[in-house]
Design a protein around this motif. Structure first.
Motif, PDB file in Angstrom:
ATOM      1  N   LYS A 251       0.824  -1.260  -0.045  1.00 11.26           N
ATOM      2  CA  LYS A 251      -0.137   0.006  -0.148  1.00 11.26           C
ATOM      3  C   LYS A 251       0.599   1.056   0.147  1.00 11.26           C
ATOM      4  O   LYS A 251       0.435   2.197  -0.621  1.00 11.26           O
ATOM      5  N   ILE A 252       2.026   1.313   0.711  1.00 10.24           N
ATOM      6  CA  ILE A 252       2.848   2.460   0.725  1.00 10.24           C
ATOM      7  C   ILE A 252       3.502   2.798  -0.384  1.00 10.24           C
ATOM      8  O   ILE A 252       4.171   3.864  -0.402  1.00 10.24           O
ATOM      9  N   GLY A 253       3.426   2.066  -1.623  1.00  8.85           N
ATOM     10  CA  GLY A 253       3.907   2.167  -2.589  1.00  8.85           C
ATOM     11  C   GLY A 253       3.043   3.150  -3.535  1.00  8.85           C
ATOM     12  O   GLY A 253       3.421   3.148  -4.829  1.00  8.85           O
ATOM     13  N   HIS A 254       2.053   3.584  -3.045  1.00  8.41           N
ATOM     14  CA  HIS A 254       0.914   4.415  -3.756  1.00  8.41           C
ATOM     15  C   HIS A 254       0.725   5.845  -3.204  1.00  8.41           C
ATOM     16  O   HIS A 254       0.877   5.902  -2.027  1.00  8.41           O
ATOM     17  N   ARG A 255       0.344   6.784  -3.907  1.00 10.85           N
ATOM     18  CA  ARG A 255       0.203   8.011  -3.441  1.00 10.85           C
ATOM     19  C   ARG A 255      -1.030   8.319  -2.729  1.00 10.85           C
ATOM     20  O   ARG A 255      -0.824   8.909  -1.611  1.00 10.85           O
ATOM     21  N   ALA A 256      -2.053   7.429  -2.892  1.00 12.71           N
ATOM     22  CA  ALA A 256      -2.991   7.336  -2.085  1.00 12.71           C
ATOM     23  C   ALA A 256      -3.350   6.091  -1.679  1.00 12.71           C
ATOM     24  O   ALA A 256      -4.342   5.359  -2.135  1.00 12.71           O
ATOM     25  N   PRO A 257      -2.742   5.477  -0.307  1.00 12.24           N
ATOM     26  CA  PRO A 257      -2.654   4.101   0.014  1.00 12.24           C
ATOM     27  C   PRO A 257      -4.061   3.792   0.497  1.00 12.24           C
ATOM     28  O   PRO A 257      -4.442   2.591   0.315  1.00 12.24           O
ATOM     29  N   ALA A 258      -4.827   4.530   0.888  1.00  7.57           N
ATOM     30  CA  ALA A 258      -6.284   4.359   1.402  1.00  7.57           C
ATOM     31  C   ALA A 258      -7.133   3.752   0.205  1.00  7.57           C
ATOM     32  O   ALA A 258      -7.905   2.888   0.312  1.00  7.57           O
ATOM     33  N   ALA A 259      -6.774   4.174  -0.870  1.00  6.57           N
ATOM     34  CA  ALA A 259      -7.550   4.038  -2.200  1.00  6.57           C
ATOM     35  C   ALA A 259      -6.782   2.707  -2.977  1.00  6.57           C
ATOM     36  O   ALA A 259      -7.659   2.293  -3.951  1.00  6.57           O
ATOM     37  N   ALA A 260      -5.872   2.352  -2.538  1.00  2.00           N
ATOM     38  CA  ALA A 260      -5.278   0.959  -3.171  1.00  2.00           C
ATOM     39  C   ALA A 260      -5.661  -0.042  -2.350  1.00  2.00           C
ATOM     40  O   ALA A 260      -5.634  -0.053  -1.091  1.00  2.00           O
TER      41      ALA A 260
END
Length: 338
Positions: free
Chosen positions: A276-285
């Motif tokens: 998840k922390i590999g995304h700009r918006a972790p909550a949406a991934a």
């Protein structure tokens, strides 16, 4: 194995902003590296993650009759999370996160609009009927509900985040009633393994204590003395560490509830958070159960199992990954008086 999970707490409209560096210097105008707006908050993130993993999730939160509330309601409806547990208040909670190029973040949660809301106990009690697990975040409006929930006979889990005192007054209702207690290592007054021992000594209901270690991965202790340590993995690198604790917590709860195996659960949780922390918006991934299993097989985190209670036992290490799709070993519901 699908679980019936109640998640109670803040659901907020968040803006995440990519900055150049910390500290942020003053300028009259400034262009961010990137900017993303979406729905998060601890309960919103946990609910979305566990639903994607295959659980039946009943979200209990507060959203306002305002512009932010309309956006939150629309997003929850699209995710299948807008149900009778989501009640209306005068104003919604919002937040801002500044994110540096290395993934470090500085959050500005604005929870004052929902902190004073009196959430109706009958709504939470109704949502808790036939539930397998209550995830009661430490949002202020949830606090008065926790002792009542503790008498329902349904296991309770909480993440107390940046706690620094095992006798913390604000978090006491959760600490006294939770079966699973997670937190961050960032403000702990003692080493994480000592923290595990201290929590077990003070709170007899607790069965599992988990600690997120950031770049160090995570550890968890069980009431029987086991101490599990899992090293961090980041399959897509580190972009935004916002919500890493929520991702760790939700991944652990999903697999632990389905299998009863804390080692397997913590390994899956570390992979879940690391992805998840590999995304700009972790909550949406979000990952499905099958996707998490395949990711864990490709990026199996090194794991050590020892003891927190001082007893001598040989440590076990493992690099293999057994994901959440393995045959479940369901735990029986625990009576609150036991």
């Amino acid at each position: 194995m699908t679980g019936r999970i109640v998640v109670a707490g803040a659901v907020s409209l968040y803006m995440s902003v990519g900055i150049r560096e910390f500290p942020v210097g003053y300028a009259p105008t400034w262009s961010p590296r990137w900017l993303v707006t979406g729905v998060s908050g601890a309960a919103g993130h946990i609910a979305r993650a566990m639903k994607a993993l295959g659980d039946e999730v009943r979200l209990c939160g507060v959203i306002g009759c305002d512009l932010a509330g309309g956006a939150i309601a629309s997003d929850l409806a699209r995710e299948g999370l807008l149900g009778p547990g989501v009640v209306r208040g005068p104003e919604s909670s919002t937040g801002l996160v500044l994110v540096a190029p290395d993934g470090r973040r500085m959050g500005f949660p604005h929870l004052a609009p929902v902190n004073q809301v009196v959430y109706p106990w009958d709504v939470l009690a109704s949502q808790a009927e036939d539930a397998d697990l209550l995830v009661l975040t430490n949002a202020r409006f949830v606090r008065e509900l926790v002792p009542h929930a503790g008498r329902l006979g349904v296991p309770i889990a909480v993440d107390v985040h940046l706690i620094s005192d095992v006798a913390d007054a604000y978090n006491r209702p959760w600490l006294e009633n939770a079966d699973v207690i997670f937190c961050s290592h960032e403000c702990l007054p003692v080493p994480p393994a000592r923290w595990v021992a201290d929590v077990f000594a003070r709170y007899p209901r607790c069965r599992i204590v988990g600690v997120g270690l950031g770049a160090g991965g995570a550890l968890a202790g069980t009431r029987d003395g086991s101490l599990i340590r899992v090293e961090a993995v980041a399959p897509n690198g580190v972009v935004n560490t916002s919500g890493a604790g929520d991702a760790l917590f939700s991944g652990f709860l999903h697999v632990w509830r389905a299998t009863g195996d804390p080692v397997r659960a913590l390994r899956a949780a570390v992979v879940h958070a690391g992805w998840k922390i590999g995304h700009r918006a972790p909550a949406a991934a979000s990952l499905s159960r099958g996707e998490l299993t395949r990711l864990g097989e490709a990026h199996a985190p090194p794991t050590t199992v020892g003891r927190w209670d001082g007893q001598v036992s040989p440590s076990r290490t493992s690099r293999s990954f057994t994901g959440p799709t393995s045959a479940p070993r369901a735990e029986s519901r625990r009576n609150a008086s036991s």
